[in-house]
Design an enzyme around this catalytic site. Structure first.
Site, PDB file in Angstrom:
ATOM      1  N   TYR A 146       0.831  -1.210   0.000  1.00  0.00           N
ATOM      2  CA  TYR A 146       0.000   0.000   0.000  1.00  0.00           C
ATOM      3  C   TYR A 146       0.863   1.257   0.000  1.00  0.00           C
ATOM      4  CZ  TYR A 146      -3.149   3.654   1.675  1.00  0.00           C
ATOM      5  OH  TYR A 146      -3.850   4.833   1.809  1.00  0.00           O
ATOM      6  N   ASP A 284       3.190  -2.182   9.969  1.00  0.00           N
ATOM      7  CA  ASP A 284       2.787  -1.040  10.789  1.00  0.00           C
ATOM      8  C   ASP A 284       3.980  -0.142  11.119  1.00  0.00           C
ATOM      9  OD1 ASP A 284       0.102  -1.282  10.968  1.00  0.00           O
ATOM     10  OD2 ASP A 284       0.032  -2.023  13.025  1.00  0.00           O
TER      11      ASP A 284
END
Length: 323
Positions: A146, A284
């Site tokens: 992403y 993350d």
């Protein structure tokens, strides 16, 4: 002065809030959405508005993009497949929508001679950079598919500005939250997901020890940035990228504490719910904090909602709509 604006992904969380706002200001709004992640209920309140037009189409289809930009002054490009975990599970779809779809919209906007192309960039672009606060000109290596797609968007926008003369502005969103954000599904954002769980007296699960921090940004600050990006006449402010945030960070532990505190005003049992801690998620970023100095200087950005203020507004909305 009113104008005609195309909002891609206009039935999604951010897109539908933008549609509502710009309609309220007397503008003509076109919403392009394929409803892969957007919802009809997000736009039902203005679907019959005389200045609103819905086009059910897909940004991966160039003809749909070209049809949507006809006569448009400004494009607010929000359409994307969000979520770091989704991109790790399915990088091909993420790439197809976020890069090929983005390029289609750029080409269509260039050919239609739109005045300015404003697009949703992402704080994920900062990747493995440990520097805090995050400054627009200093990024690290992406940590997920992403993040790669959102960085490529910035590169394409810059090349199109230089090569074709189309004005572009990228807004690097930092953990946007607020009304209409979907609490359901495998890739739901943390705040609406936790709000729904707490309302249902379920224990939220934090990935990691809860000490990761985020610059949570209320939706109305994001709307303000989009409006400033449309209206700026400052040539120095165009063809660049801005952090779109409040400029403060909150740990996940503190975020849950505030959620329980504010929701307890509606149901005092919520304050007693125990948090569960799980494994840290792949991709993350540990900490996220934006410098908003550039936006303040070049766009006169002045965010109106702190994290706590926005959270109270959001909880009021969710309590009315999830009960």
């Amino acid at each position: 002065m009113s104008y005609k604006v195309l909002i891609t992904g206009g039935a999604g969380f951010i897109g539908s809030n933008l549609c509502e706002y710009f309609l309220s200001k007397g503008n003509s709004v076109i919403c392009l959405d394929n409803f892969a992640t957007g919802h009809h209920h997000n736009i039902k309140e203005f679907i019959n508005h005389t200045n609103f037009k819905l086009i059910e189409g897909d940004i991966t289809n160039l003809d749909d993009c070209k049809n949507a930009v006809i006569g448009v002054d400004y494009v607010l490009h929000q359409a994307a497949l969000g979520s770091v975990p989704r991109s790790i599970t399915n990088p091909i779809d993420t790439n197809n929508v976020n890069i090929s779809g983005f390029l289609n919209m750029l080409v269509a906007s260039r050919d239609a001679k739109v005045k300015r192309f404003i697009y949703a960039a992402s704080s994920s672009t900062y990747g493995d950079s440990h520097a805090l606060p995050k400054v627009e000109e200093i990024i690290g290596k992406p940590l997920s598919p992403y993040a790669i797609t959102k960085y490529v968007n910035e590169l394409y926008a810059e090349i199109f500005s230089k090569t074709y003369g189309i004005e572009t502005i990228g807004l690097r969103y930092f953990n946007v939250f607020g009304r209409k954000q979907d609490p359901n599904g495998a890739y739901a954002a943390v705040i609406p997901k936790f709000v729904k769980q707490l309302i249902n007296n379920e224990s939220p699960i934090i990935n990691g020890d809860g000490n990761y921090s985020r610059d949570f940004t209320y939706i109305d600050n994001v709307i303000q940035m989009n409006e400033l990006a449309i209206e700026t006449k400052n040539t120095e402010a165009i063809n660049t990228i801005y952090n779109t945030a409040f400029g403060e960070r909150t740990t996940l532990n503190d975020m849950v504490h505030y959620l329980q505190e504010y929701l307890s005003e509606y149901d005092d049992k919520i304050s007693l719910i125990k948090v569960i801690y799980g494994d840290t998620r792949n991709g993350d970023i540990p900490h996220s904090l934006a410098s908003i100095d550039k936006a303040k200087k070049l766009l006169n950005y002045n965010p109106k909602y702190s994290f706590k203020d926005g959270l109270k507004e959001s909880i009021n909305w969710y309590w009315e709509n999830l009960k």
